[in-house]
Design a protein around this motif. Structure first.
Motif, PDB file in Angstrom:
ATOM      1  N   UNK A  86       0.729  -0.997   0.247  1.00  0.00           N
ATOM      2  CA  UNK A  86       0.347   0.064   0.081  1.00  0.00           C
ATOM      3  C   UNK A  86       0.425   1.315  -0.042  1.00  0.00           C
ATOM      4  N   UNK A  87       1.963   1.269   0.556  1.00  0.00           N
ATOM      5  CA  UNK A  87       2.703   2.266   1.140  1.00  0.00           C
ATOM      6  C   UNK A  87       3.532   2.415  -0.493  1.00  0.00           C
ATOM      7  N   UNK A  88       4.341   1.908  -0.850  1.00  0.00           N
ATOM      8  CA  UNK A  88       4.625   2.213  -2.062  1.00  0.00           C
ATOM      9  C   UNK A  88       4.052   2.396  -3.375  1.00  0.00           C
ATOM     10  N   UNK A  89       2.321   1.782  -2.877  1.00  0.00           N
ATOM     11  CA  UNK A  89       1.185   2.361  -4.190  1.00  0.00           C
ATOM     12  C   UNK A  89       1.419   3.665  -4.129  1.00  0.00           C
ATOM     13  N   UNK A  90       1.725   4.109  -2.540  1.00  0.00           N
ATOM     14  CA  UNK A  90       1.269   5.271  -2.429  1.00  0.00           C
ATOM     15  C   UNK A  90       1.840   6.591  -3.240  1.00  0.00           C
ATOM     16  N   UNK A 108      -6.523   7.713  -5.712  1.00  0.00           N
ATOM     17  CA  UNK A 108      -5.236   7.410  -4.954  1.00  0.00           C
ATOM     18  C   UNK A 108      -6.177   6.212  -4.621  1.00  0.00           C
ATOM     19  N   UNK A 109      -7.566   6.396  -4.513  1.00  0.00           N
ATOM     20  CA  UNK A 109      -8.466   5.641  -3.409  1.00  0.00           C
ATOM     21  C   UNK A 109      -8.604   3.750  -4.693  1.00  0.00           C
ATOM     22  N   UNK A 110      -8.911   4.455  -5.301  1.00  0.00           N
ATOM     23  CA  UNK A 110      -9.371   3.486  -6.851  1.00  0.00           C
ATOM     24  C   UNK A 110      -8.325   2.933  -6.870  1.00  0.00           C
ATOM     25  N   UNK A 111      -6.704   3.129  -7.217  1.00  0.00           N
ATOM     26  CA  UNK A 111      -5.075   2.941  -7.695  1.00  0.00           C
ATOM     27  C   UNK A 111      -4.773   1.647  -6.803  1.00  0.00           C
ATOM     28  N   UNK A 112      -5.147   1.726  -5.350  1.00  0.00           N
ATOM     29  CA  UNK A 112      -4.816   1.430  -3.928  1.00  0.00           C
ATOM     30  C   UNK A 112      -5.415   0.036  -3.903  1.00  0.00           C
ATOM     31  N   UNK A 113      -7.206  -0.167  -4.376  1.00  0.00           N
ATOM     32  CA  UNK A 113      -7.713  -0.909  -4.350  1.00  0.00           C
ATOM     33  C   UNK A 113      -7.753  -2.079  -5.635  1.00  0.00           C
ATOM     34  N   UNK A 114      -7.442  -1.404  -7.221  1.00  0.00           N
ATOM     35  CA  UNK A 114      -6.806  -1.767  -7.368  1.00  0.00           C
ATOM     36  C   UNK A 114      -5.392  -2.868  -7.928  1.00  0.00           C
ATOM     37  N   UNK A 115      -4.675  -2.211  -7.253  1.00  0.00           N
ATOM     38  CA  UNK A 115      -2.992  -2.677  -7.099  1.00  0.00           C
ATOM     39  C   UNK A 115      -2.694  -3.008  -6.418  1.00  0.00           C
TER      40      UNK A 115
END
Length: 426
Positions: free
Chosen positions: A92-96, A130-137
């Protein structure tokens, strides 16, 4: 010429019911069911799904007290799996960092991020992206609160959790009083139990009342931190993002046993296992330890069996992160402080005097040391790739009867190919 507004914008990204979300990620069948995750030794409830909250199951409640509700409503129960949660947290942190490389990792499931480079008009859509990207990744659902200060972003996040979109921005709202009036003083970031009692005693029951209290009164009757909180509620940033992660000064690994340990060999296995865990942690951060402390104790609540607690610290001849040396030192200490006839409940190790591993040879370096360092790196790489404790030392034991109770473990390991979710072709 158009004018683009840029103001201070701090986002708080919080993973929803994080431990539950991690378990659900690998078990889609429980996504709409009530779920709880238990603490060490299956003691207390530390994470709940919304469905479990609706049943009245409380956070921190002992498992045995909630057992009737759990059985009656077929609540899914899981023992904690911290290696799984830690791995998904890192993802999650890497995605952020895709949106901003400078973030403050506040806890395993929370992070602050500066979004001031985005305009006021686009900030909410950025939050949704940001929210949708974290959910997808990563598959982890989040709530995102955005405001001018960290304290306000916490409040925005509190509101976002109750919205279907999962995102709340307070940037464009000029008068926040109607919102702050609905936030209990105990829910304000940085206000603990004692401070809550003090504020309520002085007629401050919500965030609005604290915000509008005079600085003179707050400084006189409370402290500097309270003054900062009040300023932040007014939209004035006083608490900076802590971007730089400071090197740890010590590393502690301790556990309560799943059953009481009475013989030396079992206690030695536990201590050796904790040493391997701690030495792997400090190697991952390129640190070496100057000293080691071992502590053991029986249960303070079972005095009829006799109470005993002891600890001892020794220095290494040369600062090290070598698992073999650390285990040898730990066993020597344990031999000195162990007493027969007691039922031990807990043991732990602490590595202190941590400093950077410079990688340079010293006066006492030898070819043997280089070979051991290569061995440690090989062990770490193998365990990272194939799962924790794939390679270990014999002194850490095999059966580990002393291990924590984990009767409801999902046994999910992200390093295990067979733990991956299966997709059936239609």
């Amino acid at each position: 010429m158009s004018y683009i507004r840029y103001t201070k914008k701090i986002a708080l990204i919080d993973c929803n019911s994080f431990y539950v979300s991690c378990e659900r990620l690998f078990n889609p069948k429980i996504r709409k069911k009530p779920v709880v995750v238990l603490s060490n030794n299956d003691g207390c409830i530390i994470s709940r799904s919304n469905e479990a909250k609706a049943l009245g199951i409380k956070m921190g409640e002992p498992y045995f007290k909630a057992k009737n509700i759990i059985i009656k409503n077929n609540v899914q129960v899981f023992s904690s799996n911290y290696s799984l949660y830690g791995d998904l947290s890192r993802r999650v942190m890497r995605t952020l960092k895709r949106f901003n490389s400078e973030i403050e990792v506040y806890s395993i499931d929370e992070a602050f991020m500066d979004l001031s480079n985005f305009t006021d008009d686009e900030i909410e859509s950025v939050g949704k992206e940001i929210r949708s990207t974290i959910l997808q990744w990563t598959g982890i659902p989040t709530s995102i609160g955005i405001a001018k200060t960290k304290t306000l972003s916490k409040i925005a996040n509190h509101i976002a959790k109750k919205k279907q979109s999962g995102v709340t921005s307070l940037i464009d709202i000029e008068n926040l009083d109607p919102i702050l009036e609905k936030i209990n003083i105990s829910d304000v970031w940085g206000v603990g139990k004692q401070l809550t009692k003090f504020y309520q005693k002085n007629g401050i029951y919500n965030a609005k009342q604290l915000k509008n209290k005079s600085n003179a009164w707050i400084k006189k009757c409370s402290n500097v931190l309270s003054s900062r909180t009040a300023m932040e509620l007014r939209g004035i940033p006083c608490i900076d993002l802590e971007i730089a992660s400071s090197k740890r000064k010590s590393c502690v690994v301790s556990r309560s046993f799943g059953k009481r340990v009475e013989n030396f060999e079992e206690l030695k296995e536990a201590v050796a296992s904790y040493c391997l865990n701690a030495s792997e942690k400090i190697r991952s951060e390129s640190l070496v330890a100057k000293s080691i402390t071992i502590f053991i104790r029986t249960s303070p609540f079972q005095r009829n069996f006799g109470y005993y607690s002891n600890s001892k610290t020794i220095d290494f001849p040369i600062a090290t992160n070598n698992s073999i040396e650390i285990v040898k030192a730990a066993v020597l200490i344990l031999e000195d402080i162990f007493k027969h006839g007691y039922r031990y409940q807990k043991a732990g190790i602490m590595l202190t005097g941590l400093s950077n591993e410079n990688g340079k040879k010293n006066l006492f370096s030898s070819e043997k040391d280089e070979k051991i360092n290569k061995l440690m790196k090989s062990i770490d790489k193998t365990n990272y790739r194939y799962g924790k404790s794939t390679l270990s030392l014999a002194s850490a034991g095999i059966y580990k009867k002393w291990n924590m109770r984990r009767e409801h473990s999902s046994k999910i390991d992200t390093a295990d190919f067979y733990s991956l979710p299966k997709i059936k072709a239609t």
